[in-house]
Write a protein that holds these residues in place. Structure first.
Motif, PDB file in Angstrom:
ATOM      1  N   VAL A   1      44.474  46.824  46.110  1.00  0.00           N
ATOM      2  CA  VAL A   1      45.003  47.976  45.375  1.00  0.00           C
ATOM      3  C   VAL A   1      43.899  48.835  44.759  1.00  0.00           C
ATOM      4  O   VAL A   1      44.105  50.014  44.487  1.00  0.00           O
ATOM      5  N   VAL A   2      42.707  48.244  44.543  1.00  0.00           N
ATOM      6  CA  VAL A   2      41.614  49.043  43.990  1.00  0.00           C
ATOM      7  C   VAL A   2      40.282  48.363  44.270  1.00  0.00           C
ATOM      8  O   VAL A   2      40.213  47.130  44.381  1.00  0.00           O
ATOM      9  N   THR A   3      39.236  49.168  44.407  1.00  0.00           N
ATOM     10  CA  THR A   3      37.859  48.670  44.468  1.00  0.00           C
ATOM     11  C   THR A   3      37.101  49.291  43.302  1.00  0.00           C
ATOM     12  O   THR A   3      37.052  50.512  43.170  1.00  0.00           O
ATOM     13  N   LEU A   4      36.545  48.427  42.435  1.00  0.00           N
ATOM     14  CA  LEU A   4      35.852  48.880  41.235  1.00  0.00           C
ATOM     15  C   LEU A   4      34.347  48.716  41.433  1.00  0.00           C
ATOM     16  O   LEU A   4      33.879  47.658  41.859  1.00  0.00           O
ATOM     17  N   ASN A   5      33.585  49.738  41.101  1.00  0.00           N
ATOM     18  CA  ASN A   5      32.141  49.740  41.290  1.00  0.00           C
ATOM     19  C   ASN A   5      31.462  49.385  39.967  1.00  0.00           C
ATOM     20  O   ASN A   5      31.448  50.190  39.037  1.00  0.00           O
ATOM     21  N   PHE A   6      30.881  48.173  39.894  1.00  0.00           N
ATOM     22  CA  PHE A   6      30.162  47.799  38.670  1.00  0.00           C
ATOM     23  C   PHE A   6      28.844  48.553  38.575  1.00  0.00           C
ATOM     24  O   PHE A   6      28.375  48.875  37.493  1.00  0.00           O
ATOM     25  N   ASP A   7      28.239  48.794  39.713  1.00  0.00           N
ATOM     26  CA  ASP A   7      27.116  49.725  39.856  1.00  0.00           C
ATOM     27  C   ASP A   7      25.763  49.147  39.428  1.00  0.00           C
ATOM     28  O   ASP A   7      24.792  49.212  40.180  1.00  0.00           O
ATOM     29  N   ASN A   8      25.671  48.581  38.220  1.00  0.00           N
ATOM     30  CA  ASN A   8      24.361  48.206  37.680  1.00  0.00           C
ATOM     31  C   ASN A   8      23.723  47.005  38.363  1.00  0.00           C
ATOM     32  O   ASN A   8      22.502  46.855  38.371  1.00  0.00           O
ATOM     33  N   SER A   9      24.542  46.096  38.898  1.00  0.00           N
ATOM     34  CA  SER A   9      24.028  44.859  39.491  1.00  0.00           C
ATOM     35  C   SER A   9      25.156  44.151  40.212  1.00  0.00           C
ATOM     36  O   SER A   9      26.287  44.629  40.243  1.00  0.00           O
ATOM     37  N   SER A  10      24.833  42.992  40.770  1.00  0.00           N
ATOM     38  CA  SER A  10      25.890  42.126  41.273  1.00  0.00           C
ATOM     39  C   SER A  10      26.782  41.710  40.107  1.00  0.00           C
ATOM     40  O   SER A  10      26.328  41.607  38.961  1.00  0.00           O
ATOM     41  N   VAL A  11      28.048  41.472  40.414  1.00  0.00           N
ATOM     42  CA  VAL A  11      29.016  41.049  39.396  1.00  0.00           C
ATOM     43  C   VAL A  11      28.761  39.583  39.055  1.00  0.00           C
ATOM     44  O   VAL A  11      28.690  38.721  39.927  1.00  0.00           O
ATOM     45  N   LEU A  12      28.618  39.295  37.749  1.00  0.00           N
ATOM     46  CA  LEU A  12      28.323  37.930  37.303  1.00  0.00           C
ATOM     47  C   LEU A  12      29.472  37.297  36.531  1.00  0.00           C
ATOM     48  O   LEU A  12      29.421  36.122  36.202  1.00  0.00           O
ATOM     49  N   GLY A  13      30.518  38.079  36.232  1.00  0.00           N
ATOM     50  CA  GLY A  13      31.673  37.524  35.526  1.00  0.00           C
ATOM     51  C   GLY A  13      32.879  38.425  35.661  1.00  0.00           C
ATOM     52  O   GLY A  13      32.740  39.651  35.712  1.00  0.00           O
ATOM     53  N   ILE A  14      34.069  37.809  35.761  1.00  0.00           N
ATOM     54  CA  ILE A  14      35.339  38.544  35.838  1.00  0.00           C
ATOM     55  C   ILE A  14      36.338  37.833  34.937  1.00  0.00           C
ATOM     56  O   ILE A  14      36.475  36.614  35.011  1.00  0.00           O
ATOM     57  N   ASP A  15      37.034  38.562  34.089  1.00  0.00           N
ATOM     58  CA  ASP A  15      38.070  37.936  33.273  1.00  0.00           C
ATOM     59  C   ASP A  15      39.132  38.961  32.879  1.00  0.00           C
ATOM     60  O   ASP A  15      38.804  40.057  32.417  1.00  0.00           O
ATOM     61  N   TRP A  16      40.401  38.610  33.077  1.00  0.00           N
ATOM     62  CA  TRP A  16      41.525  39.442  32.635  1.00  0.00           C
ATOM     63  C   TRP A  16      41.864  39.097  31.188  1.00  0.00           C
ATOM     64  O   TRP A  16      41.779  37.927  30.784  1.00  0.00           O
ATOM     65  N   ARG A  17      42.295  40.101  30.437  1.00  0.00           N
ATOM     66  CA  ARG A  17      42.839  39.813  29.113  1.00  0.00           C
ATOM     67  C   ARG A  17      44.217  39.182  29.280  1.00  0.00           C
ATOM     68  O   ARG A  17      44.906  39.413  30.278  1.00  0.00           O
ATOM     69  N   ILE A  18      44.630  38.410  28.294  1.00  0.00           N
ATOM     70  CA  ILE A  18      45.853  37.614  28.384  1.00  0.00           C
ATOM     71  C   ILE A  18      47.098  38.462  28.667  1.00  0.00           C
ATOM     72  O   ILE A  18      48.040  38.011  29.320  1.00  0.00           O
ATOM     73  N   ASP A  19      47.098  39.726  28.206  1.00  0.00           N
ATOM     74  CA  ASP A  19      48.258  40.588  28.438  1.00  0.00           C
ATOM     75  C   ASP A  19      48.211  41.276  29.800  1.00  0.00           C
ATOM     76  O   ASP A  19      49.108  42.043  30.157  1.00  0.00           O
ATOM     77  N   GLY A  20      47.151  41.019  30.578  1.00  0.00           N
ATOM     78  CA  GLY A  20      47.033  41.596  31.916  1.00  0.00           C
ATOM     79  C   GLY A  20      46.671  43.064  31.946  1.00  0.00           C
ATOM     80  O   GLY A  20      46.550  43.660  33.023  1.00  0.00           O
ATOM     81  N   GLN A  21      46.453  43.657  30.781  1.00  0.00           N
ATOM     82  CA  GLN A  21      46.231  45.110  30.722  1.00  0.00           C
ATOM     83  C   GLN A  21      44.777  45.524  30.928  1.00  0.00           C
ATOM     84  O   GLN A  21      44.497  46.681  31.226  1.00  0.00           O
ATOM     85  N   TYR A  22      43.864  44.582  30.760  1.00  0.00           N
ATOM     86  CA  TYR A  22      42.451  44.918  30.878  1.00  0.00           C
ATOM     87  C   TYR A  22      41.718  43.897  31.746  1.00  0.00           C
ATOM     88  O   TYR A  22      41.973  42.689  31.654  1.00  0.00           O
ATOM     89  N   LEU A  23      40.809  44.406  32.571  1.00  0.00           N
ATOM     90  CA  LEU A  23      39.967  43.563  33.414  1.00  0.00           C
ATOM     91  C   LEU A  23      38.515  43.815  33.026  1.00  0.00           C
ATOM     92  O   LEU A  23      38.029  44.946  33.108  1.00  0.00           O
ATOM     93  N   ALA A  24      37.831  42.756  32.578  1.00  0.00           N
ATOM     94  CA  ALA A  24      36.426  42.871  32.176  1.00  0.00           C
ATOM     95  C   ALA A  24      35.533  42.339  33.287  1.00  0.00           C
ATOM     96  O   ALA A  24      35.828  41.304  33.899  1.00  0.00           O
TER      97      ALA A  24
END
Length: 347
Positions: free
Chosen positions: A134-157
């Motif tokens: 559904v989406v491709t997100l560009n972190f840009d600065n480096s390889s991604v080292l961590g992914i975590d959703w907030r408990i309410d599902g509204q935010y992806l860090a």
């Protein structure tokens, strides 16, 4: 040097099995009936009531991350071959090909069947209901080292070099909120209540952001880079969870003070004599478990002092996972051991 002796036995061994190589990741299903485990040789297995079911045999390519969806309906794994595989029960329903990218981070949304996974400097979100990206997100600065959703599902860090970027899942096209740093975010996690986001960093610091507060706290004074973070589900009298962070063989536990200007108070837990590979709080509790390359699994009562030392692997421990109700504690070994302990009922 011997570990501190146990004061009381909280857990006893319930099951022991073996995989063909280093256990890279383990996770319980949300209902607690099934434990999934992966290995550095590519195995994917399910433990259920003493029986091991093999979903994938070793193919020589490491499987490095796994996660169950919030309802336990789907299991996703990713690894060295760039494939993200999704099972429903024991049926393989999707294989997402991403070679030559190495998929080493993935996480399910807590409120929907959306799976986020890393692809180098990008994160893709795949929806299990429509079986599409559904989406491709560009972190840009480096390889991604961590992914975590907030408990309410509204935010992806998403974490990496120069900090953490936080996207709103209802509006992927909006610019992300950026928690800026001069260093690399190596470990990152939302607190279970969704109020805080913590980042463990390469420059031996921990950053804690309180959501809707623009000024994060930065804690320093660690012996090395921060490898793991763990939040408690239980909260203190202030209503804040406790944060544990591990660096080399040490653990620092952080408790929020009433005065925001003073931030968080630290206490140091020392017992391990080699690198700590995993830390986790028991559900709804301040009981902290730490698993080390020294072959010790330490249980810290109230995240303060050792109450039990568990051994049982021939090398070191590589991973650990609490049962959703805290009834069992599972751990993986560097030599392929998969061990489960059950909680003793205290008289």
């Amino acid at each position: 040097m011997n570990p501190t002796t146990s004061k009381s036995k909280l857990f006893e061994q319930h099951y022991s099995g073996i995989l063909a190589d280093y256990v890279t990741a383990i996770a319980w299903s949300p209902q607690g009936k099934t434990l999934a485990a992966t290995s550095a040789i590519g195995e994917v297995v399910l433990w259920n009531d003493g029986e091991l079911t093999t979903l994938q045999t070793g193919n020589g390519k490491s499987v490095d991350c796994l996660a169950f969806s919030h309802d336990g309906k789907f299991l996703a794994v990713g690894g060295q071959d760039g494939q993200v595989k999704i099972w429903q029960d024991t049926e393989l329903i999707a294989t997402l090909e991403n070679a030559p990218a190495w998929v080493d981070k993935l996480a399910w949304n807590y409120t929907s069947n959306q799976l986020a996974f890393s692809l180098g400097r990008y994160v893709q979100v795949w929806d299990a209901d429509i079986r599409e990206i559904v989406v491709t997100l560009n972190f840009d600065n480096s390889s991604v080292l961590g992914i975590d959703w907030r408990i309410d599902g509204q935010y992806l860090a998403i974490a990496g070099y120069k900090g953490v970027k936080i996207w709103q899942s209802e509006n992927w096209d909006d610019e992300p909120y950026i928690l800026d740093m001069v260093t690399v975010s190596l470990a990152m996690a939302w607190s279970p209540d969704g109020k805080f986001l913590a980042s463990g960093n390469m420059d031996r610091s921990v950053t804690v952001l309180e959501w809707n507060n623009p000024d994060p706290w930065v804690m320093r004074g660690f012996p090395g880079k921060i490898r793991q973070l763990a939040w408690s589900e239980a909260t203190t009298n202030l209503g804040a969870p406790i944060l544990a962070s591990s660096s080399v063989e040490g653990i620092v536990v952080w408790e929020k003070l009433e005065d925001d200007n003073l931030g968080w108070e630290a206490r140091v837990l020392t017992n391990h004599v080699d690198v700590i590979n995993a830390i986790a709080f028991a559900p709804k509790s301040f009981l902290l478990a730490s698993a080390g390359a020294d072959g010790w699994l330490c249980l810290w009562d109230k995240a303060q002092e050792v109450s039990q030392i568990i051994t049982g692997v021939s090398g070191g421990f590589s991973s650990l996972a609490w049962h959703p109700q805290g009834k069992f504690l599972a751990a993986g070994g560097e030599k392929g051991e998969l061990v489960i302990w059950s909680q003793l009922l205290q008289g």
